[in-house]
Design a protein around this motif. Structure first.
Motif, PDB file in Angstrom:
ATOM      1  N   UNK A 257       0.789  -1.169  -0.110  1.00 12.36           N
ATOM      2  CA  UNK A 257       0.003  -0.100   0.140  1.00 12.36           C
ATOM      3  C   UNK A 257       0.871   1.294   0.011  1.00 12.36           C
ATOM      4  N   UNK A 258       0.539   2.213  -0.906  1.00 10.22           N
ATOM      5  CA  UNK A 258       1.304   3.466  -0.929  1.00 10.22           C
ATOM      6  C   UNK A 258       0.241   4.636  -0.944  1.00 10.22           C
ATOM      7  N   UNK A 259       0.654   5.567  -0.245  1.00 11.86           N
ATOM      8  CA  UNK A 259      -0.062   6.932  -0.123  1.00 11.86           C
ATOM      9  C   UNK A 259       0.227   7.832  -1.408  1.00 11.86           C
ATOM     10  N   UNK A 260      -0.656   8.314  -2.059  1.00 13.28           N
ATOM     11  CA  UNK A 260      -0.527   9.249  -3.176  1.00 13.28           C
ATOM     12  C   UNK A 260      -0.799  10.526  -2.919  1.00 13.28           C
ATOM     13  N   UNK A 261      -1.364  10.769  -1.496  1.00 15.18           N
ATOM     14  CA  UNK A 261      -1.624  12.162  -1.113  1.00 15.18           C
ATOM     15  C   UNK A 261      -3.182  12.743  -1.708  1.00 15.18           C
ATOM     16  N   UNK A 262      -3.108  14.143  -1.775  1.00 12.38           N
ATOM     17  CA  UNK A 262      -4.590  14.725  -2.026  1.00 12.38           C
ATOM     18  C   UNK A 262      -4.543  15.042  -3.656  1.00 12.38           C
ATOM     19  N   UNK A 263      -5.634  14.640  -4.245  1.00 13.16           N
ATOM     20  CA  UNK A 263      -5.705  15.000  -5.677  1.00 13.16           C
ATOM     21  C   UNK A 263      -7.309  15.227  -5.840  1.00 13.16           C
ATOM     22  N   UNK A 264      -7.618  16.297  -6.467  1.00 12.72           N
ATOM     23  CA  UNK A 264      -9.065  16.558  -6.458  1.00 12.72           C
ATOM     24  C   UNK A 264      -9.805  16.561  -5.560  1.00 12.72           C
ATOM     25  N   UNK A 265      -9.381  16.934  -4.176  1.00 11.32           N
ATOM     26  CA  UNK A 265     -10.091  17.026  -3.334  1.00 11.32           C
ATOM     27  C   UNK A 265     -10.246  15.503  -2.567  1.00 11.32           C
ATOM     28  N   UNK A 266      -9.457  14.632  -3.124  1.00  7.77           N
ATOM     29  CA  UNK A 266      -9.848  13.526  -2.395  1.00  7.77           C
ATOM     30  C   UNK A 266      -8.200  12.753  -1.964  1.00  7.77           C
ATOM     31  N   UNK A 267      -8.388  11.960  -0.937  1.00  7.89           N
ATOM     32  CA  UNK A 267      -7.063  11.421  -0.478  1.00  7.89           C
ATOM     33  C   UNK A 267      -6.854   9.991  -1.244  1.00  7.89           C
ATOM     34  N   UNK A 268      -5.672   9.628  -1.859  1.00  4.29           N
ATOM     35  CA  UNK A 268      -5.651   8.395  -2.761  1.00  4.29           C
ATOM     36  C   UNK A 268      -4.435   7.503  -2.292  1.00  4.29           C
TER      37      UNK A 268
END
Length: 207
Positions: free
Chosen positions: A127-138
């Motif tokens: 599992x890898x955190x991708x951060x905030x994009x388009x007001x969502x956490x990925x």
């Protein structure tokens, strides 16, 4: 022949509200810990490797952890996928054909294994955190098995911790995008939802 939808149905078990407000990984783990059953409608779009939409599907899904699910495609083709923890049945209504697969082989390192399996997440995925994009956490879930049908699975969570989007890239470069609506978390589901008897005169294939 099982149509393309059946190879990507496992995305079924996705858009579930969860309560954690921290990271996408925490939201996913909270979902797995707190969600026992789910009932929802879904829409699904398949894109080719050039990002062109080549197929759109809609239907309903139910699942019960661990390892029970019912995934019904209503449009454009009527198909049903049922798993009971031992076997998975793929039924194509138009072809009147049933394909039966061993559950452990069919589910593998799939989204079903990630969200509805009995093992811990880290057993099958990195599992890898991708951060905030388009007001969502990925986050991105990368299957550890070399035999997985997917390169990766990405999930986007709202700030409140609800899983809104799931994107899956397969080994042919195609991407499946899913969204869910009218989701009911932890409903009471009848046990016979996860049983399947092939219709009379159906062509039954066991793999």
């Amino acid at each position: 022949m099982v149509r393309l939808n059946c190879s990507i149905f496992f995305l079924l078990l996705t858009l579930i509200p969860v309560l954690a407000e921290a990271t996408a990984i925490n939201s996913l783990k909270t979902f797995i810990q707190e969600t026992r059953t789910v009932r929802a409608k879904f829409s699904q779009t398949l894109y080719d490797k050039n990002s062109r939409a080549i197929q759109e599907s809609t239907g309903t899904m139910q699942f019960e952890r661990p390892e029970k699910f019912r995934w019904t495609y209503e449009k454009p083709y009527e198909q049903l996928i049922v798993g009971n923890g031992t076997q998975v049945w793929f039924y194509d209504h138009d072809l009147n054909q049933v394909t039966i697969r061993q559950f452990s082989i069919a589910i593998g390192s799939s989204p079903a294994a990630l969200l509805a399996g009995s093992s811990t997440i880290e057993d099958n995925f990195e599992l890898v955190e991708l951060g905030m994009q388009n007001e969502m956490e990925w986050l991105e879930a990368i299957p550890k098995s070399k035999e997985s049908a997917f390169e990766f699975i990405q999930m986007g969570f709202s700030p409140e911790g609800a899983l809104k989007i799931m994107a899956l890239r397969d080994n042919f470069g195609q991407t499946t995008l899913l969204s869910f609506s009218e989701l009911d978390k932890n409903p009471t589901l009848p046990a016979d939802l996860f049983k399947f008897i092939p219709p009379d005169n159906a062509d039954v294939i066991t793999e």
